[in-house]
Write an enzyme that holds these catalytic residues in place. Structure first.
Site, mmCIF file in Angstrom:
data_model
loop_
_atom_site.group_PDB
_atom_site.id
_atom_site.type_symbol
_atom_site.label_atom_id
_atom_site.label_comp_id
_atom_site.label_asym_id
_atom_site.label_seq_id
_atom_site.Cartn_x
_atom_site.Cartn_y
_atom_site.Cartn_z
ATOM 1 N N ASN A 9 -2.860 6.968 15.043
ATOM 2 C CA ASN A 9 -2.257 6.336 13.871
ATOM 3 C C ASN A 9 -2.015 7.468 12.877
ATOM 4 O OD1 ASN A 9 -1.613 4.880 11.611
ATOM 5 N ND2 ASN A 9 -3.411 3.545 11.667
ATOM 6 N N ARG A 93 0.586 3.873 16.872
ATOM 7 C CA ARG A 93 1.009 2.883 15.895
ATOM 8 C C ARG A 93 2.326 3.376 15.309
ATOM 9 N NH1 ARG A 93 -2.167 0.724 10.586
ATOM 10 N NH2 ARG A 93 -0.638 -0.861 10.068
ATOM 11 N N ARG A 241 1.837 0.174 -4.506
ATOM 12 C CA ARG A 241 3.195 -0.364 -4.340
ATOM 13 C C ARG A 241 3.363 -1.625 -5.181
ATOM 14 N NH1 ARG A 241 2.876 -0.754 2.060
ATOM 15 N NH2 ARG A 241 1.201 0.782 2.103
ATOM 16 N N GLU A 380 -6.794 -2.997 14.314
ATOM 17 C CA GLU A 380 -5.436 -2.707 14.777
ATOM 18 C C GLU A 380 -5.439 -1.780 15.985
ATOM 19 O OE1 GLU A 380 -4.990 -1.775 10.707
ATOM 20 O OE2 GLU A 380 -3.088 -2.845 10.542
#
Ligand code: ADP
Length: 400
Positions: A9, A93, A241, A380
């Site tokens: 990742n 990923r 964000r 994940e």
């Protein structure tokens, strides 16, 4: 030799990895998890075994030590520490799979070229995800590689959930809602199917609340709507964000504040969200510690919780009701206060918080006759390892 599977990742200044072997039931079993931080600045590698014990802690000379050096260093480390294993395949990923990928895919030249064409859709993430793929293809051309996408899980959504009300020629360029955090949502859907099949068949909203944050509506384990859209900037406010924004704000930034498009993009991705509103930190732990005496920290948290409540209402409408709510991600798994505030705000949907169970971390944190809420840690990387198995089961694996 036992096959080992490496999961990567890759971020802008970090490389996370995990190593799996097939467990007795064939499902992936974790051997190591590692984090290479500070690439290009102060590279630091920490590797833990499956008990959590630190088995490597190395600070490297920063001179010219970037992603390629980090990846090759990890490969060397793994070669030196294998015990009866051979590296059988690498899974990555990859943030964006576009419209073409509704599941994991084995990488070849055509797939890689297609993924490179998606860089404009995820300019801050996709290049970092693809770089290790290219490096490994160069160094180990026979090593099978698999890409697993954050967007793939959402590809089964109804067409209408994926459309913007924009002219057709813009939509034809790929400007549509893709959704992200799909590996996390797929893990939660699988987990529910294994642990609570009745709920897994129902209508569930999953809140992945970490530095990035989104909600996803699951109907019978399939994504039907999600808060992130064209990019990972949409939906909830996040660590840095902004989340959903009236598009006219962007014109204001460009025209009135005279920001370049690049500066506006940086502001919305890296200086907004919890950090921007609090003026203090993007980290929920810091904000919670300061909320009593710092009104801006309190406001940042309140806005985060308020927006989760608003988006939850929208997803419950898309589902036509709700049977369960799942919290996951760094904040969802660890911050009992955020969970309590969200669920108190969702009393209208029938949630009744169990304070003690929530403080204890769940898994079930509500009681009573209405819909129930749960805390489920996401994984994940395990989902990537499962995706690799799916893709590679058919193909013989060369030894390295
Ligand atoms: P990423 O999206 O980068 O994977 P994580 O899922 O690790 O991020 O989530 C990071 C967020 O989780 C941070 O805001 C951090 O403050 C929060 N977090 C982690 N542990 C706790 C905790 N014990 N209490 C409150 N917040 C926490």
């Amino acid at each position: 030799m036992i096959p080992a599977f490496l999961v990567l990742n890759a971020g802008s200044s970090s490389l996370k990895f995990q190593v799996f072997e097939p467990g007795p039931d064939g499902a992936p079993r974790r051997l190591y998890r590692g984090l290479f931080e500070g690439l290009g600045d102060a590279p630091h590698l920490v590797v833990r075994d499956n008990t959590g014990a630190v088995v490597a802690d190395e600070r490297l000379d920063s001179g010219g030590f970037g992603h390629e050096e980090a990846l090759l260093h990890v490969a060397d480390w793994l070669m030196a520490h294998r015990s009866g294993h051979r590296l059988a395949a690498v899974g990555h990923r990859v943030v964006h799979g576009g419209m073409a990928h509704a599941g994991p895919v084995r990488i070849d030249d055509a797939v890689l070229a297609a993924l490179e064409r998606l860089v404009p859709l995820a300019p801050l993430h996709q290049p970092h995800n693809l770089e290790p793929i290219r490096i490994l293809r160069r160094q180990f051309p026979d090593l099978p590689q698999v890409a697993c996408f954050d967007t793939a899980f959402h590809r089964g959504q109804p067409e209408i959930a994926q459309l913007f009300a924009l002219p057709v020629e813009v939509a034809d360029l790929g400007v549509r809602r893709y959704g992200f955090h799909g590996l996390s949502y797929a893990f939660i859907a699988d987990h529910l199917a294994a642990t609570d099949p009745a709920l897994a068949q129902g209508r569930v909203v999953v809140a992945h609340l970490g530095n990035g944050a989104s909600l996803c509506a699951l109907d019978g384990g399939r994504s039907v709507a999600t808060t992130m859209g064209f990019s990972a900037l949409d939906g909830l406010p996040m660590g840095t964000r902004c989340g959903s924004l009236d598009a006219a704000v962007v014109f204001f930034l460009l025209r009135e504040m005279r920001l370049t498009p690049e500066a506006a993009e940086r502001m919305l991705y890296t200086r907004s969200g919890l950090l921007g509103v609090s003026g203090l930190s993007n980290d929920m732990r810091t904000l919670r510690a300061r909320a009593a005496e710092d009104p801006r920290a309190r406001t940042a948290i309140d806005l985060f919780v308020y927006r989760i409540g608003r988006e939850l209402g929208s997803l419950v409408a898309a589902l036509g009701g709700i049977d369960g709510f799942v919290f996951t991600g760094g904040i969802g798994e660890n911050d009992a206060a955020t969970r309590a505030e969200v669920l108190r705000g969702a009393a209208w949907a029938g949630f009744r918080l169990d304070e003690g169970a929530n403080e204890a971390g769940g898994p079930q944190i509500t009681r009573g006759p209405g819909p129930q809420a749960f805390v489920i840690p996401t994984d994940e990387e395990a989902m990537i390892a499962r995706g690799m198995r799916e893709v590679l089961d058919e193909a013989p694996l060369p030894a390295l």
